[in-house]
Design a protein around this motif. Structure first.
Motif, PDB file in Angstrom:
ATOM      1  N   ASP A 247      40.000  29.273 -89.560  1.00 53.52           N
ATOM      2  CA  ASP A 247      39.629  30.464 -90.345  1.00 53.52           C
ATOM      3  C   ASP A 247      40.536  31.648 -90.008  1.00 53.52           C
TER       4      ASP A 247
ATOM      5  N   SER B 298      43.950  30.980 -91.458  1.00 50.13           N
ATOM      6  CA  SER B 298      43.875  31.051 -92.926  1.00 50.13           C
ATOM      7  C   SER B 298      43.871  32.500 -93.398  1.00 50.13           C
ATOM      8  N   TYR B 299      43.164  33.343 -92.654  1.00 52.90           N
ATOM      9  CA  TYR B 299      43.154  34.761 -92.999  1.00 52.90           C
ATOM     10  C   TYR B 299      44.543  35.378 -92.831  1.00 52.90           C
TER      11      TYR B 299
ATOM     12  N   GLU C 174      47.399  33.737 -93.049  1.00 49.32           N
ATOM     13  CA  GLU C 174      48.237  33.210 -94.131  1.00 49.32           C
ATOM     14  C   GLU C 174      47.963  33.940 -95.449  1.00 49.32           C
ATOM     15  N   LYS C 175      46.679  34.233 -95.668  1.00 52.51           N
ATOM     16  CA  LYS C 175      46.322  34.922 -96.918  1.00 52.51           C
ATOM     17  C   LYS C 175      46.973  36.297 -96.978  1.00 52.51           C
ATOM     18  N   ILE C 176      46.879  37.048 -95.881  1.00 53.19           N
ATOM     19  CA  ILE C 176      47.486  38.384 -95.861  1.00 53.19           C
ATOM     20  C   ILE C 176      49.007  38.287 -95.969  1.00 53.19           C
TER      21      ILE C 176
ATOM     22  N   THR D 115      50.806  35.950 -97.282  1.00 50.97           N
ATOM     23  CA  THR D 115      51.219  35.524 -98.628  1.00 50.97           C
ATOM     24  C   THR D 115      51.224  36.712 -99.583  1.00 50.97           C
ATOM     25  N   GLN D 116      50.234  37.587 -99.453  1.00 48.60           N
ATOM     26  CA  GLN D 116      50.205  38.784-100.299  1.00 48.60           C
ATOM     27  C   GLN D 116      51.416  39.671-100.048  1.00 48.60           C
TER      28      GLN D 116
END
Length: 456
Positions: A73, A76-77, A79-81, A83-84
Motif C-alpha cells: 500500500d 502503491s501510494y 507510485e500513484k503520486i 505517476t502524476q
C-alpha cells in the motif's frame, strides 16, 4: 557407629563393585532414578523448541502477509503520486524543444516541481530529472549537474529499458565535486511519459533509512530483520544491522529465490544459529517482489532452552543424590545375598562367588540338597536296625536311667505315636532249635526265626 565406619571402609576398597549381581542391581536403580530426568529434560527441550518453531512460523506467516500488504500500500501510494508528477506538463516535450540552459523561468519551475515532489512523500530522499541531450541532471538540492563521461552510459540505459516505469534495486546518484556517490532503491519514469521515444528520465531515490524503518516494523526483536527482493533475486531494501545478518541474508535470499510457492516459511540452519524464515510475494509495476522476514530461533527458544537446562541441572543434582542413595539402598537390598554367600562360602573355593553370587548360591544349594537327600536315604536304610537296637536296649533294661520324656521323644523320632497310646512288649521263646535235637541244621536258624516272627 562402628558398623558405619566398617561399612565406609569396605566401600572405600570398592570390593563390592566386583560382585556382578550387585553391579546389575546398582545400574538398574541408577537407570530408574536418572532416566526419567533425562527423558523429561530432553522432552521439554525438543517439544518446546518444536512448538516454538511452529508457533513462530504460524504467527510470522500471518504477520508477513500483513506487513507485505502494508508495504504494498505504501509503495502503491508512492507510485500513484510519482505517476502524476511524471505526466506533469513541465516534464513533457517542452524539455526537448526549449533551450533549458537559458530559460531561467522554466528551470526555476523544474526546481520547484522537484522540491514539491520530494516533499510529497516521506520516503523520497532525492529526485533527479535527467535529460539525455545535452547530458545534464536537474536536482532538487544541487541544481544543474553536467554528467561526467562515466555517468552518461548508465543514465542512457534508462531510456533503452522496455518499460516506461521501473524499480531499480540500486541506482547511484551523481556526486558533486568531492562528494561520493550513493546508491539507493529508485523509481524511474521515462520522459515524456506518453512517448515511444523518450529523451529523459525522472529518477526518484528512496531513503534507505525510511525503507529500513518500514521493513523493521515486522521484526520480532533486535535479532530479527526483514528485507525485500525483486524477481531477479536482488535485494531492494533491508533492516539488517550487522555484517552477520547481511551474510545470513545472502544465504536465505538464495533459498527463497528457489522456492516455487508465493508464500511460506521454513527453518534455515546457519553456521552459528537457526532462523525462522517467512516470506510473501506481491507485485510492483507488474514485477513480483518478495517480502522476507528472518528471526533468530535461538533467541526465541532461549526461555525453553533455559528451562530445559534448569531441568538438566536439577537432574544432575538429583543424580548425585541418587547415586549416594542408590549405593546405600542397593547395599541394603544386597545384604541377604551377601549373607547367603558368606554362609555357603565355608565349603566352597575362595573367590568362587566373585563371578556371579546367584550362581554361586544356586550351586551351593544344589550341593547341600544332594548331601541332604543322601543322608536321608542312608537314614531310611538304617532306621529298622536302629528301631531294633532301641527295643533291645529297652527290653534288656539298659534304658532304665533314661527319663520318660526322653524315651517318648525317641519313640516319636522312630515314628511311633506317644500321645494317648500304650505299648506292650511281648517276649516269645522258641524251644527245640538247638542242633542237638537233630530236627534243624545250624544254617536254618535264620529262616526259622523269620518264619516265627511272621507267625507271631
Amino acid at each position: 557407629m562402628k558398623k558405619w565406619k566398617a561399612s565406609l571402609q569396605h566401600m572405600g576398597k570398592l570390593s563390592w563393585l566386583k560382585q556382578r549381581v550387585y553391579r546389575k542391581s546398582l545400574l538398574i536403580i541408577l537407570l530408574a532414578v536418572c532416566l526419567p530426568t533425562i527423558v523429561i529434560a530432553s522432552g521439554v527441550k525438543w517439544i518446546g523448541t518444536k512448538q516454538m518453531e511452529s508457533m513462530v512460523a504460524s504467527s510470522r506467516d500471518h504477520q508477513v502477509a500483513l506487513s507485505a500488504q502494508r508495504m504494498d500500500d505504501a509503495l502503491s501510494y508512492l507510485e500513484k503520486i510519482s505517476t502524476q508528477w511524471a505526466f506533469n506538463r513541465e516534464f513533457g516535450v517542452k524539455l526537448k524543444s526549449l533551450e533549458t540552459f537559458y530559460d531561467y523561468e522554466f528551470i526555476r519551475n523544474i526546481y520547484t516541481d522537484l522540491l514539491l515532489m520530494k516533499e510529497s512523500n516521506p520516503l523520497i530522499e532525492q529526485v533527479y530529472l535527467y535529460l539525455d541531450r545535452p547530458g545534464v541532471v536537474y536536482t532538487d538540492n544541487s541544481g544543474t549537474i553536467e554528467l561526467r563521461d562515466a555517468d552518461k552510459p548508465r543514465f542512457h540505459r534508462l531510456l533503452k529499458a522496455d518499460n516506461s516505469a521501473m524499480w531499480l534495486p540500486e541506482f547511484g546518484t551523481v556526486g558533486a565535486a568531492g562528494t561520493p556517490e550513493k546508491s539507493a532503491l529508485s523509481l524511474v519514469y521515462q520522459l515524456p511519459a506518453d512517448s515511444i521515444e523518450p529523451f529523459g528520465a525522472l529518477v526518484i531515490y528512496l531513503k534507505p533509512s525510511g525503507v529500513a524503518q518500514m521493513l523493521d516494523v515486522s521484526s520480532l526483536d533486535e535479532n530479527g530483520w526483514t528485507f525485500e527482493m525483486d524477481e531477479a533475486g536482488e535485494p531492494l531494501g533491508s533492516s539488517a544491522k550487522s555484517a552477520a545478518m547481511a551474510y545470513t541474508q545472502q544465504e536465505v535470499l538464495g533459498l527463497v529465490e528457489g522456492a516455487a510457492a508465493g508464500k511460506g516459511s521454513f527453518v534455515y540452519k546457519g553456521k552459528d544459529a537457526n532462523y525462522s524464515v517467512s516470506y510473501a510475494s506481491f507485485k510492483r509495476l507488474g514485477k513480483p517482489w518478495t517480502f522476507v522476514t528472518v528471526d533468530s530461533l535461538d533467541q526465541l527458544n532461549s526461555p525453553v532452552i533455559a528451562a530445559s537446562t534448569f531441568v538438566y541441572v536439577l537432574g544432575l543434582i538429583g543424580l548425585l543424590i541418587a547415586v549416594v542413595t542408590a549405593v546405600i539402598v542397593s547395599r541394603k537390598l544386597y545384604q541377604p545375598i551377601r549373607s547367603l554367600t558368606t554362609m555357603f562360602r565355608t565349603e566352597a573355593p575362595a573367590g568362587s562367588e566373585a563371578l556371579d553370587e546367584v550362581a554361586f548360591i544356586a550351586d551351593a544349594w544344589k550341593r547341600v540338597n544332594f548331601e541332604s537327600r543322601t543322608l536321608e536315604q542312608r537314614l531310611e536304610q538304617q532306621m529298622p536296625a536302629m528301631k531294633e537296637g532301641f527295643l533291645l536296649q529297652l527290653l534288656q533294661g539298659r534304658l532304665q536311667s533314661t527319663k520318660p520324656a526322653e524315651l517318648e521323644e525317641r519313640l516319636r523320632v522312630f515314628g511311633w505315636e506317644t500321645e494317648g497310646v500304650g505299648y506292650v512288649t511281648l517276649g516269645i521263646r522258641f524251644h527245640g532249635l538247638s542242633p542237638t535235637s537233630g530236627r534243624f541244621q545250624q544254617r536254618d536258624s535264620g529262616l526259622i526265626s523269620f518264619a516265627a516272627v511272621n507267625i507271631a
